[in-house]
Each structure stands twice: as structure tokens, then as C-alpha cells.
Design an enzyme around this catalytic site. Structure first.
Site, PDB file in Angstrom:
ATOM      1  N   GLU A   1       0.441  -1.427  -0.377  1.00 54.94           N
ATOM      2  CA  GLU A   1       0.345   0.159   0.272  1.00 54.94           C
ATOM      3  C   GLU A   1       1.032   1.433  -0.003  1.00 54.94           C
ATOM      4  OE1 GLU A   1      -2.208  -1.390   3.648  1.00 54.94           O
ATOM      5  OE2 GLU A   1      -1.152   0.348   5.024  1.00 54.94           O
TER       6      GLU A   1
ATOM      7  N   ARG B   1      -2.081  -8.270  13.207  1.00 58.23           N
ATOM      8  CA  ARG B   1      -1.252  -7.168  14.184  1.00 58.23           C
ATOM      9  C   ARG B   1      -1.164  -7.151  14.888  1.00 58.23           C
ATOM     10  NH1 ARG B   1      -6.948  -7.670  12.200  1.00 58.23           N
ATOM     11  NH2 ARG B   1      -7.732  -5.957  11.757  1.00 58.23           N
TER      12      ARG B   1
END
Length: 383
Positions: A129, A270
Site C-alpha cells: 500500500e 496485527r
């Protein structure tokens, strides 16, 4: 060319004002975190022909072009977003293609439902990204040099951080970072909560380089991710600057408004700063334990006044046009799909007048010109 009607996602970390301010609308009082532009099944953009996902599915080669379908398959390979962080997002990493495929197949074999909260891999794709700042934008990106991280932790004067400081001094770089992150994420929760509380108080008192971590701890009291965050580079982007996040690079966005583009995937592991599932063994397998400069990107001059954010990813290519008053129209026609997003001023493309926050989808080969006064971001692929 289709004008897009886009969904705004109300994630809890979202700013209540940034996206409404860009759109020129009244805030609702609720967080408005992300505006999605694309064909992602979670919230596909709407057009006069149906959702963009339905439009692409009906005739992939017409909408995306034969070359795009041959390279990426019959789907739009990227998702474009406006991202407005009012508080820190979770500290996270993304897998590479091989890891994503293997992880997805493993969880499928074990019968883990795709909707399960402990599921790591929602699809077989990677998720590189790029975030480009529209306002001043704070984030964390990649590991600091271990000695610099040790200096930062040691400066807090918190006794329970001393073992981490010693590890960062004693081991080779990769081993040091791996050992410390492992120790932080596997520590006794009560002991870690006390360490984080002391760390937060010290960060608050000292300010300066510690101020971002005081803010993180305010939003996530007692979370081990606060200590993990101090192992990472803090970056403050100015408008027009960008960060590229590749596979295995730990990162988090803290505050600000930006244009984000990514490969079409939901695969996230995460590290902290979240109430969601943290799979420590899988996370440690995916993280790249390498200290590196975060590599702030600035646009490079391309043809016809295009400013390009160069990345190593083919699924997306982000660029912008800053159009001064009286500038001639620019021909943006490509044999590839495009989304054009206005972020400032007033621009025209085809029959559509675009103000800030408004966008269009341009099918492959469709004539596309842009004119007016303002800023337009162009999202497409690399063929």
C-alpha cells in the site's frame, strides 16, 4: 466513464471532521475513517450501471482491458481510499504473495471460517500500500536502528524497560529486534500494563520525540503495542509526500488525511494497538526484522505534467496532476482501468464536474481528458 458514489466506513479511529471538510459537508459527529473507491466486495463504489464490482464482473475485458485481465485476472487489482485518522490505527504487517497463499490454504484446510475473528488470511493476495498525505500526516513505518531504539527506551528511566534495552545492545540487528518484539508481545499482561502505564507517564512528561507515544498510550492504555511502537520510525509527512508499505514492514497511521491505494486484499496481521486478534507466532513469521529508513516518497516528474509516486508494485500506480488556472486539458486516455479523484479545486473530465472528494471510473481505452483548476489523483495499474 462512470461517476462514483462511494461508501464512507465509520471505523472508530476515524476523524469526525477531515472527510466532511474535504467534501464541504457538515460533520455528523460520527467518525468517518475511509472512503472506498473501487470494486472491493466489502463496499464497492456505485455507478449508474450498478456497483463497480457488478460492472467489472459483467465484462472484465471491456472494463479493465485485455492486458489487465491477462496479468491480474478479471477484477480491478487496486482499491483507492481517502483515509482520515483521528486516532492511531492498529500496528500491523501484511504478508507477501507466497505467504498469503500458503496462509489462506492452511486456514481453509483447518476449516477456519473466513468471518472468524481469529482468521488471519481472508484471501490469497498480498497487500502492498501507498499513503500520500493531503494534510500533515503522522505515522510509524519500519524498524529503527536497534541502538536508536535502545536509546529512546533507556531515556524514559523506566526500570522494567531495561531488559529490552540490554537485548537491543547485545544482539545482532535482526535477532535484537525479533527478541524484543517477541518479549513485548508475550509478556505477562498485568506486568506489561504496568510498564506501559509508567512509559506513558514518562513520555507525557518528557515530550519532544516521546510525544507521539504519549498520544498512542492515551488511546490504548496498557497495550503492549505502545512499547512495540517505540521500536519503529516515527514519520511526519507534509502534504504531497508519501510512504510505501511493502510486505513484512510493521506500520501504523496515527493522525491525518491522505489518499491511500493498495492491492485488493484484506490480509492483516496485527502487532498491537487494537482489541482485535493478535496471532503472535504468525506475526513473528511474517515480520521482516530489518532496520531501515522509512523512505519518504516525493512525486517524480512524468510526461505532460504528471507527477508519479514510484513503487515496486504492479497492481497499482498512483500519480497526480496539479492544474494551475488556465492550464490546457491533459489527455489521460490509457489501455488500462483508471479512477480519477479530485482533492482540491474544481476539475472536469468528460461530462463530469468534480469537486474535492469526488471521483470517476474510466474503463480501459475510454477517452479521458482532465481540465480546470485543482488537483487530481490518478489510480491505475502497471502493465
Amino acid at each position: 466513464m462512470d461517476r462514483l458514489d462511494n461508501t464512507v466506513r465509520p471505523y472508530a479511529w476515524g476523524s469526525t471532521t477531515a472527510i466532511p471538510r474535504l467534501l464541504g459537508t457538515e460533520p455528523t459527529g460520527e467518525p468517518q475513517a475511509e472512503m472506498w473507491m473501487g470494486a472491493h466486495p466489502g463496499a464497492p463504489s456505485r455507478t449508474g450501471r450498478g456497483t463497480l464490482a457488478e460492472v467489472v464482473d459483467a465484462d472484465p475485458e471491456r472494463e479493465l482491458g485485455a492486458a489487465t485481465v491477462a496479468k491480474f485476472g478479471p477484477r480491478l487489482p487496486f482499491l483507492l481510499k481517502l483515509l482520515a485518522a483521528g486516532s492511531p490505527l492498529s500496528l500491523q504487517v501484511h504478508p507477501d504473495l507466497a505467504q498469503a497463499h500458503a496462509g489462506y490454504e492452511d486456514e481453509e484446510r483447518r476449516g477456519v471460517p473466513v468471518t472468524a475473528p481469529h482468521r488471519n488470511y481472508k484471501d490469497t493476495n498480498h497487500k502492498p500500500e501507498l499513503i500520500c498525505a493531503l494534510t500533515e500526516f503522522d505515522g510509524l513505518c519500519g524498524f529503527r536502528d536497534p541502538l536508536r531504539a535502545a536509546e529512546l527506551l533507556d531515556g524514559l528511566g523506566v526500570d522494567s524497560l531495561k531488559p529490552y534495552v540490554d537485548l537491543l545492545h547485545a544482539s545482532p540487528e535482526e535477532a535484537a529486534l525479533r527478541e524484543v518484539l517477541t518479549a513485548v508481545l508475550t509478556a505477562d499482561p498485568d506486568e506489561m500494563a504496568r510498564t506501559v502505564t509508567e512509559t506513558a507517564a514518562a513520555c507525557d512528561r518528557l515530550g519532544g520525540d516521546y510525544a507521539p507515544y504519549a498520544g498512542i498510550a492515551h488511546h490504548y492504555p496498557g497495550d503492549p503495542g505502545v512499547i512495540a511502537a517505540m521500536l519503529l520510525n516515527h514519520v511526519r509527512l507534509q502534504p504531497g509526500e508519501a510512504l510505501y508499505l511493502g510486505a513484512g514492514v510493521p506500520h501504523a497511521y496515527l493522525d491525518g488525511l491522505g489518499v491511500e491505494i493498495m492491492a485488493n486484499s484484506d490480509n492483516v496481521l496485527r502487532c498491537g494497538l487494537t482489541p482485535k486478534h493478535v496471532d503472535v507466532p504468525e506475526l513473528l513469521r511474517i515480520v521482516r526484522f530489518e532496520a531501515a529508513d522509512p523512505g519518504v516518497l516525493r512525486p517524480e516528474a512524468g510526461p505532460d505534467d504528471e507527477e508519479v509516486y514510484e513503487t515496486p508494485t504492479d497492481e497499482f500506480r498512483l500519480s497526480r496532476y496539479v492544474l494551475p488556472e488556465g492550464a490546457p486539458a491533459h489527455d489521460l486516455t490509457l489501455d488500462a482501468p483508471q479512477i480519477l479523484l479530485c482533492t482540491a479545486g474544481a476539475v472536469r473530465t468528460g461530462e463530469h464536474e468534480l469537486s474535492p472528494g469526488h471521483s470517476v471510473f474510466v474503463p480501459a481505452g475510454e477517452k479521458a481528458e482532465v481540465s480546470g483548476t485543482g488537483t487530481v489523483f490518478r489510480a491505475t495499474v502497471v502493465l
